[in-house]
Design a protein around this motif. Structure first.
Motif, PDB file in Angstrom:
ATOM      1  N   GLY A 190       0.822  -1.210   0.000  1.00 26.93           N
ATOM      2  CA  GLY A 190       0.000   0.000   0.000  1.00 26.93           C
ATOM      3  C   GLY A 190       0.857   1.262   0.000  1.00 26.93           C
ATOM      4  N   ALA A 191       0.191   2.390  -0.286  1.00 25.84           N
ATOM      5  CA  ALA A 191       0.893   3.676  -0.276  1.00 25.84           C
ATOM      6  C   ALA A 191       1.379   4.001   1.123  1.00 25.84           C
ATOM      7  CB  ALA A 191      -0.053   4.774  -0.759  1.00 25.84           C
ATOM      8  N   GLN A 192       0.637   3.519   2.121  1.00 25.24           N
ATOM      9  CA  GLN A 192       1.016   3.834   3.508  1.00 25.24           C
ATOM     10  C   GLN A 192       2.428   3.325   3.802  1.00 25.24           C
ATOM     11  OE1 GLN A 192      -0.997   5.721   5.236  1.00 25.24           O
ATOM     12  NE2 GLN A 192       0.356   5.804   6.995  1.00 25.24           N
ATOM     13  N   TYR A 216      -3.247  14.894   4.156  1.00 24.07           N
ATOM     14  CA  TYR A 216      -3.572  13.491   4.415  1.00 24.07           C
ATOM     15  C   TYR A 216      -3.012  13.069   5.784  1.00 24.07           C
ATOM     16  CZ  TYR A 216      -3.632   8.436   3.827  1.00 24.07           C
ATOM     17  OH  TYR A 216      -3.843   7.100   4.004  1.00 24.07           O
ATOM     18  N   TYR A 255       5.936  16.344   1.713  1.00 27.84           N
ATOM     19  CA  TYR A 255       4.913  15.412   1.230  1.00 27.84           C
ATOM     20  C   TYR A 255       3.826  16.232   0.543  1.00 27.84           C
ATOM     21  CZ  TYR A 255       0.739  12.537   1.322  1.00 27.84           C
ATOM     22  OH  TYR A 255      -0.412  11.878   0.955  1.00 27.84           O
ATOM     23  N   TYR A 262      -5.215  16.418  -1.602  1.00 26.84           N
ATOM     24  CA  TYR A 262      -6.037  15.667  -0.654  1.00 26.84           C
ATOM     25  C   TYR A 262      -6.137  16.457   0.630  1.00 26.84           C
ATOM     26  CZ  TYR A 262      -8.092  11.840   1.888  1.00 26.84           C
ATOM     27  OH  TYR A 262      -8.962  11.050   2.610  1.00 26.84           O
ATOM     28  N   ASP A 290       2.393  12.049  -3.800  1.00 28.66           N
ATOM     29  CA  ASP A 290       1.382  10.998  -3.606  1.00 28.66           C
ATOM     30  C   ASP A 290       0.314  11.193  -4.687  1.00 28.66           C
ATOM     31  OD1 ASP A 290      -0.593   9.282  -2.776  1.00 28.66           O
ATOM     32  OD2 ASP A 290      -0.569   9.887  -0.676  1.00 28.66           O
ATOM     33  N   TYR A 292      -2.466   9.635  -5.457  1.00 28.60           N
ATOM     34  CA  TYR A 292      -3.354   8.597  -4.923  1.00 28.60           C
ATOM     35  C   TYR A 292      -4.579   8.313  -5.764  1.00 28.60           C
ATOM     36  CZ  TYR A 292      -6.160  12.537  -3.520  1.00 28.60           C
ATOM     37  OH  TYR A 292      -6.913  13.663  -3.565  1.00 28.60           O
ATOM     38  N   SER A 320      -0.997   3.763  -5.479  1.00 24.41           N
ATOM     39  CA  SER A 320      -1.627   2.652  -4.772  1.00 24.41           C
ATOM     40  C   SER A 320      -2.670   1.995  -5.674  1.00 24.41           C
ATOM     41  CB  SER A 320      -2.305   3.204  -3.526  1.00 24.41           C
ATOM     42  OG  SER A 320      -3.147   2.242  -2.953  1.00 24.41           O
ATOM     43  N   SER A 322      -5.195   0.688  -4.143  1.00 30.60           N
ATOM     44  CA  SER A 322      -6.352   0.648  -3.241  1.00 30.60           C
ATOM     45  C   SER A 322      -7.588   1.261  -3.879  1.00 30.60           C
ATOM     46  CB  SER A 322      -6.058   1.406  -1.947  1.00 30.60           C
ATOM     47  OG  SER A 322      -5.164   0.678  -1.169  1.00 30.60           O
ATOM     48  N   LYS A 323      -7.397   2.332  -4.647  1.00 32.96           N
ATOM     49  CA  LYS A 323      -8.557   3.002  -5.228  1.00 32.96           C
ATOM     50  C   LYS A 323      -8.829   2.507  -6.644  1.00 32.96           C
ATOM     51  CE  LYS A 323      -8.190   6.975  -2.231  1.00 32.96           C
ATOM     52  NZ  LYS A 323      -7.354   6.345  -1.211  1.00 32.96           N
ATOM     53  N   ARG A 330      -3.797  -4.385  -0.641  1.00 28.83           N
ATOM     54  CA  ARG A 330      -2.606  -3.871   0.039  1.00 28.83           C
ATOM     55  C   ARG A 330      -1.391  -3.866  -0.881  1.00 28.83           C
ATOM     56  NH1 ARG A 330      -4.254  -0.750   1.845  1.00 28.83           N
ATOM     57  NH2 ARG A 330      -2.411  -0.200   3.017  1.00 28.83           N
TER      58      ARG A 330
HETATM   59  C1  LIG Z   1      -3.998  10.646  -0.131  1.00 28.67           C
HETATM   60  C2  LIG Z   1      -3.865   9.187   0.186  1.00 28.67           C
HETATM   61  N1  LIG Z   1      -2.655   8.623   0.108  1.00 28.67           N
HETATM   62  C3  LIG Z   1      -2.475   7.337   0.430  1.00 28.67           C
HETATM   63  C4  LIG Z   1      -3.516   6.537   0.832  1.00 28.67           C
HETATM   64  C5  LIG Z   1      -3.221   5.143   1.324  1.00 28.67           C
HETATM   65  O1  LIG Z   1      -3.483   4.167   0.449  1.00 28.67           O
HETATM   66  P1  LIG Z   1      -3.133   2.656   0.770  1.00 28.67           P
HETATM   67  O2  LIG Z   1      -4.434   1.981   1.007  1.00 28.67           O
HETATM   68  O3  LIG Z   1      -2.454   2.184  -0.474  1.00 28.67           O
HETATM   69  O4  LIG Z   1      -2.201   2.577   1.942  1.00 28.67           O
HETATM   70  C6  LIG Z   1      -4.796   7.063   0.916  1.00 28.67           C
HETATM   71  C7  LIG Z   1      -5.926   6.229   1.375  1.00 28.67           C
HETATM   72  O5  LIG Z   1      -7.050   6.608   1.491  1.00 28.67           O
HETATM   73  C8  LIG Z   1      -4.973   8.431   0.573  1.00 28.67           C
HETATM   74  O6  LIG Z   1      -6.194   8.994   0.652  1.00 28.67           O
END
Ligand SMILES: Cc1ncc(COP(=O)(O)O)c(C=O)c1O
Length: 481
Positions: A190-192, A216, A255, A262, A290, A292, A320, A322-323, A330
């Motif tokens: 994930g991006a996290q 964020y 960042y 966001y 990012d 995202y 990521s 994720s979206k 993940r």
């Molecule tokens: C701006 C931003 N960056 C990163 C993420 C994290 O994404 P991930 O689920 O890949 O950790 C999110 C998740 O909502 C997000 O809104």
């Protein structure tokens, strides 16, 4: 001295008897009820007292002997071993031991925080794609093909599955104008995790970092975990304005979400983005871009990533799935300037090893066969329709009560709602069965604007109508109170 009778020992019929005997005997020894040197009755006697087979008893005793609870002395019997008086239960109650080491500063700060409730299933929760529209049967078919490959059950490499990195490099070059090759990509959980890796590799404790305000929260938390001082840079509905950047900065990293801020949704203009790159080169600051949700722009052409706007930009680009696919996957990615790849790979190895291989291979095939791009095209249309419907509802139902902040929206939009306690508003909205995030929660400092961020990707028409009607009632009642 012999152990007293075992008549108080009650065994439960449908549980493994040998295990119960082992637990009961070891507990009595640890609790000091049976003391060093006391002799156990003969195994035949125990079996008959407890109504179990002798094999059950000898099995339990053998394990207790092997673990040092008992000692067998051939010819004289089985005895309680030495050393348990020292270890009375009170003495190992760690919660009553002030001399045990405490938590780190970071751990102490975390211990003081309440864990926020997650309402991931509620309509309007941020960051949740429209999972009902996910092409699950195609995904499952691709995954079934991949899961027959034995290679994917083993280790592969810390950098990530090579075919996925190659497919991503091709995709990002075309769709986001990112300048990269597969060797610069690290696949992350994930991006996290990508943000955490940046903090870990680039920052020393106390290093200053610039973050967008509002911004964020997940990024702020990951950066703060490295005992870093965060300096907020104000951002408005136009995205970051270079005039807000400090002329001289000791920050090692900034960042930033330049192509779609966001959470407000502002898009930095191309001249502003070039100026940001100049500033970063001049002040010696790494930019963590990012990207995202940039796949879901509805206004004009997709905005090119900052990373690819010039050769050799000081940008670490992260994204990521994720979206674009689904959050439970993940999987995310980092695109690094070449000299950073080596240290990031070591850090990834030490942090969690490899990212899940079967998932990576499934995504690779999904991208290579064009399903990913097809899915994105469909979702862009779908999200645009949802956004238009929501924007129209807001205009008609919340006129004079709430104002949308920016023109652009990917999967969420932000409303300014002055004169309310937005935390309380969110609580009431949640009780009514709707998600959403307080606008003030994205800000640091005093005078935080109030409002709501609403994720619309996971809503249907009925939920949008019901949600906005309920929101209207809640704003009116919160304004009165
Ligand atoms: C701006 C931003 N960056 C990163 C993420 C994290 O994404 P991930 O689920 O890949 O950790 C999110 C998740 O909502 C997000 O809104």
């Amino acid at each position: 001295m012999q152990i007293p009778a075992l008549s108080d020992l009650a065994l439960i019929a449908d549980q493994p008897l040998q295990r119960q005997l082992y637990q009961a005997f070891s507990l009595r020894i640890r609790d000091g009820l049976w003391r060093e040197g006391q002799r156990l009755p003969a195994s035949r006697q125990i079996a008959s007292d407890l109504g179990v087979s002798r094999n059950t008893v000898t099995g339990a005793l053998s394990q207790l002997i092997a673990e040092g609870f008992l000692v067998a002395r051939p010819g004289s019997g089985t005895f309680v071993a030495a050393g348990f008086e020292r270890h009375q239960p009170e003495a190992v109650n760690w919660q009553q031991q002030p001399q045990l080491p405490g938590l780190s500063h970071y751990g102490t700060a975390l211990a003081a925080k309440a864990m926020p409730e997650v309402h991931a299933q509620l309509p309007f929760t941020l960051g949740i794609p429209d999972l009902r529209a996910f092409p699950l049967s195609v995904w499952n078919r691709v995954q079934r093909q991949q899961q027959d490959r034995l290679h994917l059950l083993g280790y592969d490499g810390y950098q990530g599955y090579a075919p996925l990195r190659e497919a991503l490099a091709d995709y990002l070059r075309v769709s986001r104008q990112v300048q990269c090759h597969a060797d610069q990509i690290v696949i992350t959980q994930g991006a996290q995790q990508a943000i955490s890796l940046c903090a870990q590799v680039l920052l020393d404790p106390g290093d200053p970092v610039l973050v967008e305000n509002p911004g964020y929260v997940g990024a702020r938390r990951a950066l703060q975990a490295h005992a870093t001082a965060l300096t907020p840079v104000d951002v408005d509905h136009r995205g970051l304005q270079p005039a807000q950047l400090p002329a001289a900065s000791a920050a090692k990293i900034m960042y930033i979400t330049p192509t779609h801020h966001y959470p407000l949704g502002g898009i930095m203009s191309a001249p502003d983005r070039l100026e940001l790159l100049d500033w970063a080169a001049r002040t010696g600051t790494w930019l963590i871009e990012d990207d995202y949700d940039s796949e879901f722009h509805f206004h004009g052409h997709p905005i090119a990533a900052l990373q690819g706007m010039a050769a050799q930009t000081p940008v670490l680009y992260l994204g990521s799935f994720s979206k674009t696919l689904f959050p439970a996957l993940r999987l995310g990615y980092l695109i690094l300037p070449e000299p950073l790849v080596g240290p990031f790979l070591h850090a990834k190895r030490h942090m969690d090893g490899e990212s899940p291989l079967l998932q990576q291979a499934t995504v690779a095939q999904f991208v290579q066969e064009g399903h990913f791009q097809r899915h994105l095209r469909r979702m862009r249309v779908r999200y645009r329709e949802k956004w238009e419907h929501l924007a129209a509802l807001i205009a008609s139902e919340l006129d004079g009560l709430a104002t949308p902040v920016a023109e652009s929206a990917g999967m969420h939009l932000v409303l300014r709602i002055p004169g309310v306690n937005d935390d309380a508003l969110v609580r009431d909205l949640t009780d009514a069965g709707f998600g959403g995030t307080a606008l003030s929660s994205y800000y640091v400092g005093q005078d935080r604007p109030t409002g709501l961020a609403l994720g619309f990707a996971n809503t249907d028409e009925r939920q949008r109508i019901a949600g906005i009607c309920r929101l209207r009632e809640l704003i009116l009642s919160h304004r009165k109170s």
